[in-house]
Design a protein around this motif. Structure first.
Motif, PDB file in Angstrom:
ATOM      1  N   PRO A 152       0.846  -1.198   0.000  1.00  0.00           N
ATOM      2  CA  PRO A 152       0.000   0.000   0.000  1.00  0.00           C
ATOM      3  C   PRO A 152       0.883   1.251   0.000  1.00  0.00           C
ATOM      4  CG  PRO A 152      -0.743  -1.580   1.652  1.00  0.00           C
ATOM      5  CD  PRO A 152       0.573  -2.074   1.150  1.00  0.00           C
ATOM      6  N   ASP A 153       0.442   2.308  -0.666  1.00  0.00           N
ATOM      7  CA  ASP A 153       1.259   3.512  -0.790  1.00  0.00           C
ATOM      8  C   ASP A 153       1.736   4.023   0.567  1.00  0.00           C
ATOM      9  OD1 ASP A 153       0.999   3.404  -3.488  1.00  0.00           O
ATOM     10  OD2 ASP A 153      -0.464   5.037  -3.650  1.00  0.00           O
ATOM     11  N   GLU A 154       0.850   4.035   1.554  1.00  0.00           N
ATOM     12  CA  GLU A 154       1.209   4.564   2.869  1.00  0.00           C
ATOM     13  C   GLU A 154       2.353   3.768   3.491  1.00  0.00           C
ATOM     14  OE1 GLU A 154      -0.794   5.448   7.280  1.00  0.00           O
ATOM     15  OE2 GLU A 154      -2.028   4.690   5.639  1.00  0.00           O
ATOM     16  N   LEU A 155       2.286   2.440   3.367  1.00  0.00           N
ATOM     17  CA  LEU A 155       3.340   1.603   3.935  1.00  0.00           C
ATOM     18  C   LEU A 155       4.628   1.725   3.128  1.00  0.00           C
ATOM     19  CD1 LEU A 155       4.316  -0.414   5.984  1.00  0.00           C
ATOM     20  CD2 LEU A 155       3.283  -2.248   4.620  1.00  0.00           C
ATOM     21  N   ALA A 156       4.509   1.813   1.805  1.00  0.00           N
ATOM     22  CA  ALA A 156       5.695   1.967   0.966  1.00  0.00           C
ATOM     23  C   ALA A 156       6.437   3.250   1.301  1.00  0.00           C
ATOM     24  CB  ALA A 156       5.297   1.959  -0.508  1.00  0.00           C
ATOM     25  N   ILE A 157       5.686   4.334   1.491  1.00  0.00           N
ATOM     26  CA  ILE A 157       6.303   5.616   1.837  1.00  0.00           C
ATOM     27  C   ILE A 157       6.980   5.535   3.202  1.00  0.00           C
ATOM     28  CG2 ILE A 157       5.811   8.013   2.439  1.00  0.00           C
ATOM     29  CD1 ILE A 157       5.789   7.452  -0.562  1.00  0.00           C
ATOM     30  N   LEU A 195      11.104   7.737  -4.039  1.00  0.00           N
ATOM     31  CA  LEU A 195       9.857   7.914  -3.302  1.00  0.00           C
ATOM     32  C   LEU A 195       8.905   8.867  -4.008  1.00  0.00           C
ATOM     33  CD1 LEU A 195      11.274   8.031   0.336  1.00  0.00           C
ATOM     34  CD2 LEU A 195       9.748   6.292  -0.622  1.00  0.00           C
ATOM     35  N   ARG A 196       9.443   9.794  -4.754  1.00  0.00           N
ATOM     36  CA  ARG A 196       8.585  10.709  -5.514  1.00  0.00           C
ATOM     37  C   ARG A 196       7.893  10.000  -6.678  1.00  0.00           C
ATOM     38  NH1 ARG A 196      12.910  15.659  -5.419  1.00  0.00           N
ATOM     39  NH2 ARG A 196      11.952  16.905  -3.750  1.00  0.00           N
ATOM     40  N   ARG A 197       8.449   8.844  -7.088  1.00  0.00           N
ATOM     41  CA  ARG A 197       7.866   8.094  -8.223  1.00  0.00           C
ATOM     42  C   ARG A 197       7.559   6.658  -7.804  1.00  0.00           C
ATOM     43  NH1 ARG A 197      11.782   7.586 -12.555  1.00  0.00           N
ATOM     44  NH2 ARG A 197      13.372   7.618 -10.921  1.00  0.00           N
ATOM     45  N   ILE A 198       7.120   6.491  -6.568  1.00  0.00           N
ATOM     46  CA  ILE A 198       6.966   5.151  -6.009  1.00  0.00           C
ATOM     47  C   ILE A 198       5.919   4.329  -6.738  1.00  0.00           C
ATOM     48  CG2 ILE A 198       5.180   5.670  -4.293  1.00  0.00           C
ATOM     49  CD1 ILE A 198       8.379   3.581  -3.711  1.00  0.00           C
ATOM     50  N   GLY A 199       5.039   4.959  -7.483  1.00  0.00           N
ATOM     51  CA  GLY A 199       4.020   4.218  -8.221  1.00  0.00           C
ATOM     52  C   GLY A 199       4.520   3.581  -9.497  1.00  0.00           C
ATOM     53  N   SER A 200       5.750   3.855  -9.892  1.00  0.00           N
ATOM     54  CA  SER A 200       6.309   3.296 -11.124  1.00  0.00           C
ATOM     55  C   SER A 200       7.370   2.252 -10.806  1.00  0.00           C
ATOM     56  CB  SER A 200       6.950   4.408 -11.967  1.00  0.00           C
ATOM     57  OG  SER A 200       8.098   4.932 -11.316  1.00  0.00           O
ATOM     58  N   VAL A 201       7.658   1.389 -11.779  1.00  0.00           N
ATOM     59  CA  VAL A 201       8.716   0.399 -11.601  1.00  0.00           C
ATOM     60  C   VAL A 201      10.055   1.094 -11.366  1.00  0.00           C
ATOM     61  CG1 VAL A 201      10.030  -1.443 -12.727  1.00  0.00           C
ATOM     62  CG2 VAL A 201       7.547  -1.368 -12.960  1.00  0.00           C
ATOM     63  N   GLU A 202      10.318   2.137 -12.141  1.00  0.00           N
ATOM     64  CA  GLU A 202      11.579   2.852 -12.008  1.00  0.00           C
ATOM     65  C   GLU A 202      11.719   3.460 -10.610  1.00  0.00           C
ATOM     66  OE1 GLU A 202       9.394   3.286 -14.404  1.00  0.00           O
ATOM     67  OE2 GLU A 202      10.424   2.478 -16.176  1.00  0.00           O
ATOM     68  N   GLY A 203      10.613   4.002 -10.100  1.00  0.00           N
ATOM     69  CA  GLY A 203      10.649   4.572  -8.760  1.00  0.00           C
ATOM     70  C   GLY A 203      10.921   3.527  -7.695  1.00  0.00           C
TER      71      GLY A 203
END
Length: 335
Positions: A152-157, A195-203
């Motif tokens: 989840p985004d919150e946990l990833a951040i 972290l600014r691009r955490i939604g992408s594979v590269e991020g």
């Protein structure tokens, strides 16, 4: 200059979508015959190409001693540990290796960084004990950004900010030196971008890369004030690991920077500004939850405060820091 640096020996394999094949290669390379897989039920399946003799799914934050003892008994007839998961899973594998000497292949699914350190931790009666021992350093780490996609985004951040904390602490921890500081600065740069691009594979790849650098720096530099605070809080109040590190980091940074201006400048340059701006961009929380009594917590933390911290630490300092973090008072400063 005069300093001593130790680099820990470890094999690292990095490749998106390649975890299963890399794991099979490493099991074969090590000649393992009986593998113990340590992974929660919800962990990604990366063991499809190996034979597993023992499966262990009982994993908990901060590695309770009672779970570690049961897992050690199940490991009596195996010759290799494979951990798939976050810091709690890696931590349990380390607890087993600490008493058995069994090698570990770590397959991280978060940005915790434990996989790249020789640091272990166990919790008993609400008190967390940590130490370092080369027996717990995983022999191989397998990084695969695809395994972090379901976070989840919150946990990833929060997990990525935990890695940032490793970097920041490494700038002034007890064994900080120019090499681990350089790794920490590069780790901050990578984490900032990832972290600014955490939604992408590269991020996610950049964040994993930064998390590895942060852990290598931390393993060399040792635990600074930030980690001492968070380890005590986590054990005493059973707080979530990554979120606690995320919340505490801005306040320790504010406390130490006036006494370590050169390190503070390098951190700010690597961040491309200040930490709170990055937190706002990525949606990280700077509010500490779950500490019912900051005075009591400060008393518990004080014996662990590193004497080498850039700024002398008192119980009153810790109380004020924890009170500010609990209230989310970003303007707080002891400067």
């Amino acid at each position: 200059m005069s300093w001593e640096h130790v680099t820990l020996g470890q094999r690292v394999r990095f490749g998106t979508g390649q975890a299963a094949s890399h794991l099979a290669d490493e099991v074969e390379r090590l000649g393992a015959q009986r593998v113990m897989l340590i992974a929660e039920e919800t962990a990604p399946d990366v063991a499809s190409e190996i034979e597993v003799a023992v499966r262990w799914t009982d994993v908990a934050p901060h590695v309770p001693v009672e779970i570690a003892e049961r897992a050690r008994k199940q490991a009596e007839d195996v010759d290799l540990l494979v951990s798939v998961g976050g810091g709690s899973t890696t931590g349990l594998a380390k607890a087993i290796a600490l008493t058995t000497g069994l090698p570990i292949i770590a397959v991280p699914t978060t940005y915790a960084g434990s996989e790249a350190t020789n640091v272990w931790g166990l919790t008993e009666a609400s008190r967390k004990t940590t130490g370092s021992d080369d027996r717990v350093l995983p022999t191989t780490v397998i990084y695969d950004a695809a395994l972090t996609a379901s976070l989840p985004d919150e946990l990833a951040i929060a997990s990525g900010c935990n890695a940032l904390a490793h970097c920041v602490d490494s700038m002034w921890a007890p064994r900080a030196d120019p090499i681990n500081q350089a790794l920490a600065v590069e780790g901050i740069r990578a984490l900032r971008g990832g972290l600014r691009r955490i939604g992408s594979v590269e991020g996610r790849e950049q964040t994993l890369y930064g998390a590895y650098l942060s852990a290598v720096a931390f393993a060399s530099a040792g635990s600074g004030l930030h980690h001492k605070i968070c380890h005590v809080l986590g054990g005493a109040y059973n707080l979530p690991h990554a979120q606690t590190h995320t919340a505490i980091l801005p306040y320790v940074l504010a406390f130490n920077t006036p006494a370590a201006p050169e390190a503070g400048t390098r951190i700010a340059e690597a961040l491309g500004g200040d930490l709170i701006t990055l937190y706002g961009e990525i949606g990280a929380s700077h509010v500490l939850h779950g500490v019912p009594d900051v005075v009591e917590a400060a008393k518990l933390i004080m014996p662990s405060a590193p004497p080498s911290n850039p700024r002398p630490v008192t119980e009153d300092d810790l109380t004020a820091l924890l009170a500010a973090a609990s209230a989310g008072q970003l303007e707080w400063s002891r400067a």
